[in-house]
Structure formats: structure tokens, C-alpha cells
Motif scaffolding. Structure first.
Motif, PDB file in Angstrom:
ATOM      1  N   THR A 189       0.936  -1.263   0.217  1.00 38.94           N
ATOM      2  CA  THR A 189       0.020  -0.136   0.186  1.00 38.94           C
ATOM      3  C   THR A 189       0.835   1.411  -0.025  1.00 38.94           C
ATOM      4  N   ASP A 190       2.221   1.135   0.530  1.00 37.40           N
ATOM      5  CA  ASP A 190       2.985   2.202   0.593  1.00 37.40           C
ATOM      6  C   ASP A 190       3.948   2.293  -0.594  1.00 37.40           C
ATOM      7  N   GLY A 191       3.753   1.392  -1.461  1.00 35.97           N
ATOM      8  CA  GLY A 191       4.611   1.256  -2.597  1.00 35.97           C
ATOM      9  C   GLY A 191       5.895   0.541  -2.371  1.00 35.97           C
ATOM     10  N   VAL A 192       6.923   0.415  -3.224  1.00 31.96           N
ATOM     11  CA  VAL A 192       8.112  -0.302  -3.157  1.00 31.96           C
ATOM     12  C   VAL A 192       9.096   0.559  -3.201  1.00 31.96           C
ATOM     13  N   GLU A 193      10.061   0.871  -2.232  1.00 37.27           N
ATOM     14  CA  GLU A 193      11.033   1.835  -2.213  1.00 37.27           C
ATOM     15  C   GLU A 193      12.244   1.110  -3.038  1.00 37.27           C
ATOM     16  N   GLN A 194      12.682   0.242  -3.112  1.00 38.34           N
ATOM     17  CA  GLN A 194      13.425  -0.509  -4.084  1.00 38.34           C
ATOM     18  C   GLN A 194      13.098  -1.855  -4.271  1.00 38.34           C
ATOM     19  N   ALA A 195      13.863  -2.282  -5.326  1.00 43.45           N
ATOM     20  CA  ALA A 195      13.718  -3.796  -5.635  1.00 43.45           C
ATOM     21  C   ALA A 195      15.030  -4.508  -5.911  1.00 43.45           C
ATOM     22  N   THR A 196      14.812  -5.637  -5.973  1.00 40.19           N
ATOM     23  CA  THR A 196      15.910  -6.848  -6.144  1.00 40.19           C
ATOM     24  C   THR A 196      15.353  -7.705  -7.077  1.00 40.19           C
ATOM     25  N   PHE A 197      15.870  -7.843  -8.095  1.00 41.76           N
ATOM     26  CA  PHE A 197      15.530  -8.797  -8.957  1.00 41.76           C
ATOM     27  C   PHE A 197      16.498 -10.092  -9.027  1.00 41.76           C
ATOM     28  N   ALA A 198      16.021 -11.416  -9.042  1.00 44.15           N
ATOM     29  CA  ALA A 198      16.708 -12.663  -9.185  1.00 44.15           C
ATOM     30  C   ALA A 198      16.325 -13.177 -10.275  1.00 44.15           C
ATOM     31  N   ILE A 199      17.133 -13.847 -11.209  1.00 41.63           N
ATOM     32  CA  ILE A 199      16.881 -14.562 -12.310  1.00 41.63           C
ATOM     33  C   ILE A 199      17.475 -15.876 -12.131  1.00 41.63           C
ATOM     34  N   LYS A 200      16.820 -16.987 -12.237  1.00 42.71           N
ATOM     35  CA  LYS A 200      17.445 -18.501 -12.195  1.00 42.71           C
ATOM     36  C   LYS A 200      17.397 -18.800 -13.600  1.00 42.71           C
ATOM     37  N   SER A 201      18.696 -19.179 -13.986  1.00 41.54           N
ATOM     38  CA  SER A 201      18.738 -19.584 -15.253  1.00 41.54           C
ATOM     39  C   SER A 201      20.003 -20.539 -15.796  1.00 41.54           C
ATOM     40  N   ARG A 202      19.996 -21.269 -16.537  1.00 44.08           N
ATOM     41  CA  ARG A 202      21.338 -22.051 -17.150  1.00 44.08           C
ATOM     42  C   ARG A 202      22.054 -21.047 -18.150  1.00 44.08           C
ATOM     43  N   ALA A 203      21.530 -20.325 -18.613  1.00 38.68           N
ATOM     44  CA  ALA A 203      22.060 -19.246 -19.879  1.00 38.68           C
ATOM     45  C   ALA A 203      23.515 -18.676 -19.183  1.00 38.68           C
ATOM     46  N   GLU A 204      24.114 -18.314 -20.330  1.00 34.59           N
ATOM     47  CA  GLU A 204      25.699 -17.734 -19.992  1.00 34.59           C
ATOM     48  C   GLU A 204      25.183 -16.320 -19.133  1.00 34.59           C
ATOM     49  N   ARG A 205      26.182 -16.214 -18.094  1.00 35.17           N
ATOM     50  CA  ARG A 205      25.842 -15.085 -17.368  1.00 35.17           C
ATOM     51  C   ARG A 205      25.754 -13.763 -18.046  1.00 35.17           C
ATOM     52  N   LYS A 206      26.931 -13.431 -18.867  1.00 39.64           N
ATOM     53  CA  LYS A 206      26.997 -12.107 -19.470  1.00 39.64           C
ATOM     54  C   LYS A 206      25.742 -11.893 -20.552  1.00 39.64           C
ATOM     55  N   MET A 207      25.300 -13.088 -21.217  1.00 42.71           N
ATOM     56  CA  MET A 207      24.193 -12.838 -22.030  1.00 42.71           C
ATOM     57  C   MET A 207      22.848 -12.386 -21.055  1.00 42.71           C
ATOM     58  N   LEU A 208      22.762 -13.205 -19.804  1.00 38.12           N
ATOM     59  CA  LEU A 208      21.784 -13.074 -18.990  1.00 38.12           C
ATOM     60  C   LEU A 208      21.837 -11.627 -18.322  1.00 38.12           C
ATOM     61  N   VAL A 209      23.139 -11.002 -17.800  1.00 48.02           N
ATOM     62  CA  VAL A 209      23.037  -9.499 -17.390  1.00 48.02           C
ATOM     63  C   VAL A 209      22.870  -8.618 -18.608  1.00 48.02           C
ATOM     64  N   ASP A 210      23.079  -8.946 -19.607  1.00 45.77           N
ATOM     65  CA  ASP A 210      22.909  -7.918 -20.644  1.00 45.77           C
ATOM     66  C   ASP A 210      21.586  -7.639 -21.059  1.00 45.77           C
ATOM     67  N   ALA A 211      20.963  -8.957 -21.119  1.00 45.17           N
ATOM     68  CA  ALA A 211      19.351  -8.978 -21.313  1.00 45.17           C
ATOM     69  C   ALA A 211      18.558  -8.211 -20.307  1.00 45.17           C
TER      70      ALA A 211
END
Length: 160
Positions: free
Chosen positions: A117-139
């Protein structure tokens, strides 16, 4: 984040005298992404909307401390102090450690971020994948910029 917690059937005390527990915002795949099992009830789903009843998932530590006599599914509590909001427990998840592996797991509840109700001040996103890390971060950087090019991106972390 530490937040005031007032279980149903309990009187709200003066400011600073109510129990304080940990609270985390999460999305629909939060628990499966982090490998936290749902032990009873359910996870957040499409029926939990911005306008539906407010729901939470609680961890085992919270159940042990505040609901020792039984199943908390369907029970409610007020969260927050200045503008308290009543929420319903829809699930119980396993305990998880985040920032300090040596500390005991604190009583914690999880809120679907879109119901805050008060909104979200900050967000952390987590991605679970078997893809190459650099490709994932760039995307992820491209996707974030497409949502709002002014959003700050503070590095990225990963595990092998």
C-alpha cells in the motif's frame, strides 16, 4: 525490513511496544527461484491482485513463535504501525537465511510486492537460469532500461 506485527485477537499496544518481525516483498516466482519450499497452503498467484484481499506467506520461525498451537492458514494480523493493514496468511514457507548465515532465522512474512500500500522503495531482481551469465546480465539491463531508462542499476551479483 522490520515491521510491526499484531496477530488477530491481540490488542494493539502503544507505539514501540508491539512485536517486530521481518517483512520481504516478493513476486509470483520468489519462493521457487530461491528454493524456499511452501510447506502448507499456497504461494502467491493470479488471484492475489492489487485490489483483492491482502495476503502473506509466513516462515516457520514466525509460526513457531506466534502460532505454536496450530495451522496459521486463514489467520490474519495487522502489519505496520502508522497505517496498519490487515493481511491473511495463505501459506507457510521454509525458513531461509539472507544476509547472515550465523544468525538465527527471524520470524518473517512475505508480501506480494504489487499489494504494498505504501509502494516499493527499492527492488532486487533474481534470475534463475542456465544461460551464460553475460548474456543474461545484458538482457536484464536492456529490459530494465525499456521499463524506465532513469532507473539506477547498482551492479550485479551472481553465483556459479
Amino acid at each position: 525490513m522490520a515491521i510491526t506485527f499484531v496477530p488477530e485477537g491481540t490488542e494493539r499496544e502503544k507505539e514501540g511496544e508491539n512485536p517486530i518481525v521481518e517483512a520481504n516483498d516478493g513476486g509470483r516466482d520468489f519462493f521457487s527461484t530461491f528454493g524456499i519450499p511452501i510447506l502448507a497452503g499456497r504461494d502467491f498467484d493470479s488471484t492475489d491482485t492489487r485490489t483483492s484481499r491482502r495476503v502473506v506467506v509466513v516462515n516457520e520461525a514466525l509460526v513457531r513463535k506466534y502460532f505454536p498451537s496450530g495451522n496459521p492458514i486463514g489467520c490474519t494480523f495487522e502489519k505496520g504501525s502508522h497505517h496498519p493493514v490487515r493481511v491473511e496468511i495463505i501459506g507457510v514457507c521454509g525458513d531461509a537465511k539472507y544476509d547472515n548465515l550465523r544468525k538465527d532465522v527471524a520470524p518473517t512474512f512475505y508480501v506480494p510486492y504489487w499489494q504494498e500500500t505504501d509502494g516499493v522503495e527499492q527492488a532486487t531482481f533474481a534470475i534463475k537460469s542456465r544461460a551464460e551469465r553475460k548474456m543474461l546480465v545484458d538482457a536484464a539491463r536492456r529490459d530494465l532500461a525499456s521499463v524506465d531508462g532513469n532507473l539506477p542499476l547498482h551492479g550485479s551479483s551472481h553465483t556459479e
